[in-house]
Design an enzyme around this catalytic site. Structure first.
Site, mmCIF file in Angstrom:
data_model
loop_
_atom_site.group_PDB
_atom_site.id
_atom_site.type_symbol
_atom_site.label_atom_id
_atom_site.label_comp_id
_atom_site.label_asym_id
_atom_site.label_seq_id
_atom_site.Cartn_x
_atom_site.Cartn_y
_atom_site.Cartn_z
ATOM 1 N N HIS A 22 1.277 -1.218 -0.162
ATOM 2 C CA HIS A 22 0.418 -0.009 0.124
ATOM 3 C C HIS A 22 0.806 1.055 -0.241
ATOM 4 O O HIS A 22 0.856 2.073 -0.583
ATOM 5 C CB HIS A 22 -0.793 0.580 1.212
ATOM 6 C CG HIS A 22 -1.857 -1.172 1.174
ATOM 7 N ND1 HIS A 22 -1.618 -2.207 2.552
ATOM 8 C CD2 HIS A 22 -3.165 -1.761 0.308
ATOM 9 C CE1 HIS A 22 -2.467 -2.315 1.830
ATOM 10 N NE2 HIS A 22 -3.389 -2.792 1.351
ATOM 11 N N ARG A 37 -4.224 -10.622 4.138
ATOM 12 C CA ARG A 37 -4.233 -11.585 4.555
ATOM 13 C C ARG A 37 -3.886 -13.203 4.797
ATOM 14 O O ARG A 37 -3.459 -13.476 5.472
ATOM 15 C CB ARG A 37 -5.463 -12.341 3.764
ATOM 16 C CG ARG A 37 -6.573 -11.776 3.088
ATOM 17 C CD ARG A 37 -7.312 -12.765 2.007
ATOM 18 N NE ARG A 37 -8.713 -12.383 2.485
ATOM 19 C CZ ARG A 37 -9.494 -11.381 1.547
ATOM 20 N NH1 ARG A 37 -8.977 -10.852 0.671
ATOM 21 N NH2 ARG A 37 -10.594 -11.008 1.973
#
Ligand code: AMP
Length: 270
Positions: A28, A178
């Site tokens: 990100h 995840r």
């Protein structure tokens, strides 16, 4: 957020936008750094979008770290963090959705039938709120990137969609929120995904044009550890995502696999 965006437009400020579901990692942050370079104003959104999760999926336990995210946003010199509630994003009576037809059918769309409708809808809503000139997405979610590019083209959205390369751990595992679900053994097993991409790249570089042979080797490499089970392995046209029967450029290898109960995806150009 929308009035802030309009005021920036009036001041001729170029807005870069990075939409995320939070639990920010280096992947990100690479998008935010790119956004910082390309825009005068940088907006980050953090929203775990219920519309892109099926009822059986991990919406409730999806990792959340607002405090950590805000510190990272500040380090990346983000100008605004848009952190909406479900009531703001999906007001009562909400009934309008975006359907991007062909590119969402296969791959993840086959095992997650309403996922991309949820993604396209929330991204269009976020674009309408944030009014960005440039929006930055990761190639890690390649089908998502193509879906958003297709939507932007088809609906004449006045925004440039920019794709950025996948950021990986030093051992090759693609960063993903995840990954936090993985046990120690699963974390080691998960390496088979990126390793299998390498095998495919080597085969393609060695002029092995038989797609089935490549797919077979990839499957073997992914499943060799006994903890990993493939959901799909496909070689597709990089732009249309149509499945290829003979290897030709530009092609993309896309894989999804369960490592224990955790579903991970990865992809690369070949
Ligand atoms: P997410 O919060 O997982 O929905 O992801 C938000 C954005 O970050 C999407 O555009 C993703 O493709 C991108 N992203 C996620 N993981 C990575 C990564 N390892 N490298 C680059 N971009 C990523």
């Amino acid at each position: 957020m929308q009035s802030l965006a309009f005021s920036w437009h009036k001041q001729n400020q170029k807005i870069s936008f990075v939409p995320t579901m939070g639990a920010l990692h280096e992947g990100h942050l690479s998008l935010l750094r790119e956004g910082r370079k390309t825009g005068d104003k940088l907006v980050l959104s953090i929203y775990v979008n219920p519309a892109q999760f099926a009822p059986t999926e991990d919406l409730a336990k999806y990792p959340r770290d607002t405090k950590g995210d805000l510190a990272k946003a500040s380090d990346c010199r983000v100008d605004a963090v848009f952190f909406p509630s479900n009531e703001v994003m999906y007001p009562k009576g909400c009934q309008t959705y975006v359907e991007v037809a062909n590119v969402t059918k296969g791959l993840c769309g086959a095992s997650r039938p309403s996922h991309f409708r949820g993604v396209a809808t929330v991204v269009l809503k976020l674009f309408n709120i944030v009014q960005p000139h440039v929006a930055i997405f990761g190639e890690k979610d390649y089908q998502q990137l193509i879906t958003i590019q297709t939507m932007a083209r088809d609906l004449n959205l006045p925004v440039e969609i920019k794709g950025m390369p996948t950021v990986r751990e030093p051992d090759g595992l693609a960063l993903s929120s995840r990954n936090a679900y993985l046990s120690k053994e699963e974390r080691i097993a998960a390496l088979s995904l990126s390793q299998s991409l390498k095998i495919a790249k080597e085969m393609a570089a060695a002029e092995k044009k038989d797609i089935n042979e490549i797919l077979e080797s990839v499957k073997k490499a992914i499943e060799a550890n006994g903890l990993t089970k493939t959901d799909y392995i496909k070689i597709c046209d990089s732009e249309t995502l149509e499945e290829l029967t003979t290897l030709k450029s530009p092609a993309r290898l896309l894989i999804a696999a369960f490592v224990g109960k955790t579903r991970l995806i990865d992809n690369c150009g070949i």
